[in-house]
Design a protein around this motif. Structure first.
Motif, PDB file in Angstrom:
ATOM      1  N   PRO A  10       0.802  -1.233   0.000  1.00 52.98           N
ATOM      2  CA  PRO A  10       0.000   0.000   0.000  1.00 52.98           C
ATOM      3  C   PRO A  10       0.830   1.276   0.000  1.00 52.98           C
ATOM      4  O   PRO A  10       0.442   2.274  -0.608  1.00 52.98           O
ATOM      5  N   ASN A  11       2.006   1.266   0.666  1.00 62.17           N
ATOM      6  CA  ASN A  11       2.810   2.486   0.721  1.00 62.17           C
ATOM      7  C   ASN A  11       3.375   2.856  -0.646  1.00 62.17           C
ATOM      8  O   ASN A  11       3.525   4.039  -0.984  1.00 62.17           O
ATOM      9  N   ILE A  12       3.653   1.835  -1.478  1.00 55.21           N
ATOM     10  CA  ILE A  12       4.142   2.115  -2.836  1.00 55.21           C
ATOM     11  C   ILE A  12       3.010   2.685  -3.687  1.00 55.21           C
ATOM     12  O   ILE A  12       3.210   3.638  -4.456  1.00 55.21           O
ATOM     13  N   LEU A  13       1.820   2.127  -3.529  1.00 58.91           N
ATOM     14  CA  LEU A  13       0.660   2.664  -4.256  1.00 58.91           C
ATOM     15  C   LEU A  13       0.407   4.111  -3.860  1.00 58.91           C
ATOM     16  O   LEU A  13       0.078   4.959  -4.708  1.00 58.91           O
ATOM     17  N   ALA A  14       0.572   4.394  -2.554  1.00 57.69           N
ATOM     18  CA  ALA A  14       0.363   5.768  -2.078  1.00 57.69           C
ATOM     19  C   ALA A  14       1.377   6.720  -2.698  1.00 57.69           C
ATOM     20  O   ALA A  14       1.054   7.878  -3.029  1.00 57.69           O
ATOM     21  N   SER A  15       2.606   6.239  -2.874  1.00 55.39           N
ATOM     22  CA  SER A  15       3.628   7.100  -3.484  1.00 55.39           C
ATOM     23  C   SER A  15       3.302   7.386  -4.951  1.00 55.39           C
ATOM     24  O   SER A  15       3.561   8.487  -5.443  1.00 55.39           O
ATOM     25  N   PHE A  16       2.725   6.396  -5.636  1.00 50.31           N
ATOM     26  CA  PHE A  16       2.299   6.617  -7.023  1.00 50.31           C
ATOM     27  C   PHE A  16       1.216   7.694  -7.079  1.00 50.31           C
ATOM     28  O   PHE A  16       1.222   8.557  -7.968  1.00 50.31           O
ATOM     29  N   ARG A  17       0.297   7.627  -6.130  1.00 51.16           N
ATOM     30  CA  ARG A  17      -0.795   8.607  -6.122  1.00 51.16           C
ATOM     31  C   ARG A  17      -0.241  10.018  -5.909  1.00 51.16           C
ATOM     32  O   ARG A  17      -0.679  10.972  -6.553  1.00 51.16           O
ATOM     33  N   ARG A  18       0.738  10.134  -5.015  1.00 58.55           N
ATOM     34  CA  ARG A  18       1.295  11.459  -4.726  1.00 58.55           C
ATOM     35  C   ARG A  18       2.065  12.015  -5.922  1.00 58.55           C
ATOM     36  O   ARG A  18       1.933  13.182  -6.278  1.00 58.55           O
ATOM     37  N   SER A  19       2.860  11.155  -6.565  1.00 59.91           N
ATOM     38  CA  SER A  19       3.755  11.655  -7.625  1.00 59.91           C
ATOM     39  C   SER A  19       3.093  11.725  -9.004  1.00 59.91           C
ATOM     40  O   SER A  19       3.509  12.512  -9.853  1.00 59.91           O
ATOM     41  N   LEU A  20       2.045  10.904  -9.230  1.00 52.83           N
ATOM     42  CA  LEU A  20       1.468  10.817 -10.577  1.00 52.83           C
ATOM     43  C   LEU A  20      -0.016  11.168 -10.643  1.00 52.83           C
ATOM     44  O   LEU A  20      -0.570  11.310 -11.733  1.00 52.83           O
ATOM     45  N   GLY A  21      -0.657  11.302  -9.486  1.00 53.64           N
ATOM     46  CA  GLY A  21      -2.106  11.464  -9.454  1.00 53.64           C
ATOM     47  C   GLY A  21      -2.616  12.698 -10.167  1.00 53.64           C
ATOM     48  O   GLY A  21      -3.710  12.697 -10.732  1.00 53.64           O
ATOM     49  N   ARG A  22      -1.821  13.775 -10.162  1.00 48.20           N
ATOM     50  CA  ARG A  22      -2.272  15.013 -10.803  1.00 48.20           C
ATOM     51  C   ARG A  22      -2.056  14.987 -12.316  1.00 48.20           C
ATOM     52  O   ARG A  22      -2.700  15.736 -13.044  1.00 48.20           O
ATOM     53  N   ARG A  23      -1.135  14.148 -12.757  1.00 50.20           N
ATOM     54  CA  ARG A  23      -0.775  14.149 -14.175  1.00 50.20           C
ATOM     55  C   ARG A  23      -1.607  13.147 -14.986  1.00 50.20           C
ATOM     56  O   ARG A  23      -1.928  13.396 -16.149  1.00 50.20           O
ATOM     57  N   PHE A  24      -1.955  12.015 -14.363  1.00 48.29           N
ATOM     58  CA  PHE A  24      -2.629  10.941 -15.088  1.00 48.29           C
ATOM     59  C   PHE A  24      -3.976  10.600 -14.455  1.00 48.29           C
ATOM     60  O   PHE A  24      -4.219  10.882 -13.283  1.00 48.29           O
ATOM     61  N   ASN A  25      -4.818   9.977 -15.254  1.00 49.68           N
ATOM     62  CA  ASN A  25      -6.075   9.406 -14.752  1.00 49.68           C
ATOM     63  C   ASN A  25      -5.712   8.083 -14.090  1.00 49.68           C
ATOM     64  O   ASN A  25      -5.728   7.028 -14.708  1.00 49.68           O
ATOM     65  N   LEU A  26      -5.374   8.172 -12.806  1.00 52.44           N
ATOM     66  CA  LEU A  26      -4.702   7.077 -12.107  1.00 52.44           C
ATOM     67  C   LEU A  26      -5.692   6.177 -11.375  1.00 52.44           C
ATOM     68  O   LEU A  26      -6.621   6.647 -10.715  1.00 52.44           O
ATOM     69  N   ASN A  27      -5.468   4.863 -11.493  1.00 51.37           N
ATOM     70  CA  ASN A  27      -6.233   3.862 -10.752  1.00 51.37           C
ATOM     71  C   ASN A  27      -5.246   2.934 -10.069  1.00 51.37           C
ATOM     72  O   ASN A  27      -4.224   2.553 -10.664  1.00 51.37           O
ATOM     73  N   LEU A  28      -5.543   2.547  -8.830  1.00 50.81           N
ATOM     74  CA  LEU A  28      -4.614   1.742  -8.035  1.00 50.81           C
ATOM     75  C   LEU A  28      -5.278   0.437  -7.611  1.00 50.81           C
ATOM     76  O   LEU A  28      -6.436   0.430  -7.198  1.00 50.81           O
ATOM     77  N   ALA A  29      -4.516  -0.652  -7.722  1.00 48.54           N
ATOM     78  CA  ALA A  29      -5.018  -1.972  -7.316  1.00 48.54           C
ATOM     79  C   ALA A  29      -4.042  -2.579  -6.323  1.00 48.54           C
ATOM     80  O   ALA A  29      -2.846  -2.716  -6.607  1.00 48.54           O
ATOM     81  N   ASN A  30      -4.557  -2.947  -5.153  1.00 48.74           N
ATOM     82  CA  ASN A  30      -3.736  -3.555  -4.111  1.00 48.74           C
ATOM     83  C   ASN A  30      -3.634  -5.062  -4.360  1.00 48.74           C
ATOM     84  O   ASN A  30      -4.371  -5.852  -3.796  1.00 48.74           O
ATOM     85  N   GLY A  31      -2.741  -5.440  -5.248  1.00 45.86           N
ATOM     86  CA  GLY A  31      -2.520  -6.851  -5.545  1.00 45.86           C
ATOM     87  C   GLY A  31      -3.212  -7.303  -6.825  1.00 45.86           C
ATOM     88  O   GLY A  31      -4.090  -6.620  -7.364  1.00 45.86           O
TER      89      GLY A  31
END
Length: 377
Positions: free
Chosen positions: A13-34
């Motif tokens: 989850p912490n890696i997914l959270a880092s993706f959201r922080r660094s890429l969330g504003r630039r891309f239409n981002l979706n995250l899947a935990n596993g």
């Protein structure tokens, strides 16, 4: 899902959270935990333009996950992002998951952004090319069928009737990619544009044809294949159209679509000649070896779905409760044993069995079997 949707998959989850922080504003981002959550999202919310997956995850690793993504959505661009990089993993990712990029952790934000941007560009290129091909194909098919409609409305009408039979029968038979069969049926009569309309009228009204006329008509599949060869990406359709007049027992390699076309065309010809549905199906069944039995069963189901039953001519021992008589059952001297329309039950079958021990009952017995019963059996 929009054409710029990105899915990141990781079991931390912490890696997914880092993706959201660094890429969330630039891309239409979706995250899947596993991987399990990713597969669920892909099924319910996909397709995604790009899927970025970790390599080492429990139950399903990134390579297997991207292989599944490829099957579900071949156009999705697939990227591996992992902290466990080695040559074997990279080779497997390319061969099995058909990955677009293979990145290692830690991956700086700028590199990740450039890679995802490149993935989005690749996805748009692939989908744009496919849409262009689909548009070209639709336009080409419409042009050919419009010409057929102008030159010979009867041939066009037959193609339209066959198309509806083919679509329903393919669905009933569980055939994959039914759009190919629909397209082939629309184009199956195009070769008749070179045939004199008077000869076609004779054929479609079952009038006698001379040997020269028969030979001219026999060339229609080859002519259609030649016309279609000028359209890109039509190899599968051409294979179906070119083999549509073959018999299965003479060409065991006949494509399923061609088998379906032959069956639908012959059924249409029989029914248009004045035979009823039951007689037409029975005549097709008597020509053993010509047709695929599975497709013939599916066609019969389609033909009789509105009536809710299938007609059958069965020997006495195959009769079962729940079937309905389609014709009277009488003794050899004309005494009525069971009337048309009566439903078989245990009592009536026992009565017939007792009578059959000492007397002859003319077989086969003509019955109607409810479709729901036939499906269960």
């Amino acid at each position: 899902m929009s054409s710029n949707s990105i899915l990141f998959v990781d079991d931390e989850p912490n890696i997914l959270a880092s993706f959201r922080r660094s890429l969330g504003r630039r891309f239409n981002l979706n995250l899947a935990n596993g991987p399990r959550e990713a597969l669920s999202m892909i099924t319910k919310e996909g397709p995604f333009a790009v899927v970025v997956s970790d390599l080492k995850m429990p139950e399903i690793d990134g390579i297997n996950l991207l292989s599944m993504v490829k099957k579900h959505s071949p156009d999705t661009v697939r990227i591996i992002l992992t902290g466990h990089a080695d040559l074997d993993s990279a080779i497997s990712a390319v061969n099995e998951g058909s990955v677009f990029r293979f990145l290692t952790k830690p991956c700086d934000t700028e590199t990740l952004i450039k890679t995802v941007d490149a993935g989005l560009k690749q996805y748009r290129l692939v989908t744009a090319e496919k849409e262009l091909l689909r548009g070209t194909l639709r336009g080409s098919v419409k042009l050919l069928t419009d010409i057929l409609a102008l030159i010979n409305p009867e041939a066009f009408g037959r193609a339209e009737r066959i198309k509806h039979l083919v679509i329903k029968t393919a669905k009933q038979a569980g055939l994959e990619n039914p759009w190919r069969f629909e397209l082939a049926s629309m184009l199956s009569m195009v070769g008749y544009v070179s045939v004199d309309p008077d000869i076609l009228t004779k054929k479609f009204t079952n009038q006698p044809l001379s040997p020269e006329e028969e030979q001219m008509l026999a060339m229609h599949s080859a002519i259609a294949s030649g016309l279609l060869s000028n359209i890109p990406r039509m190899n599968d359709i051409i294979a179906i159209v070119s083999a549509q007049d073959d018999r299965l027992d003479e060409n065991p390699e006949q494509p399923p679509g061609a088998r379906l076309l032959r069956l639908a065309n012959d059924y249409d010809a029989l029914e248009r000649s004045g035979l009823g549905k039951e007689d037409s199906i029975e005549k097709l069944r008597k020509d053993e070896g010509c047709y695929d039995p599975h497709l013939l069963d599916a066609l019969e189901h389609v033909i009789f779905i509105e009536e809710g039953f299938l007609p059958r001519s069965l020997p006495f021992n195959d009769l079962r409760p729940g079937m309905f008589l389609a014709m009277d059952v009488t003794t050899p001297d004309g005494v009525l044993l069971m009337a048309k329309g009566q439903e078989f039950n245990e009592v009536s079958l026992l009565r017939l069995r007792n009578f059959a021990r000492n007397n002859s009952i003319k077989e086969p017995i003509h019955v109607r079997i409810p479709l729901d019963r036939d499906e269960k059996e």
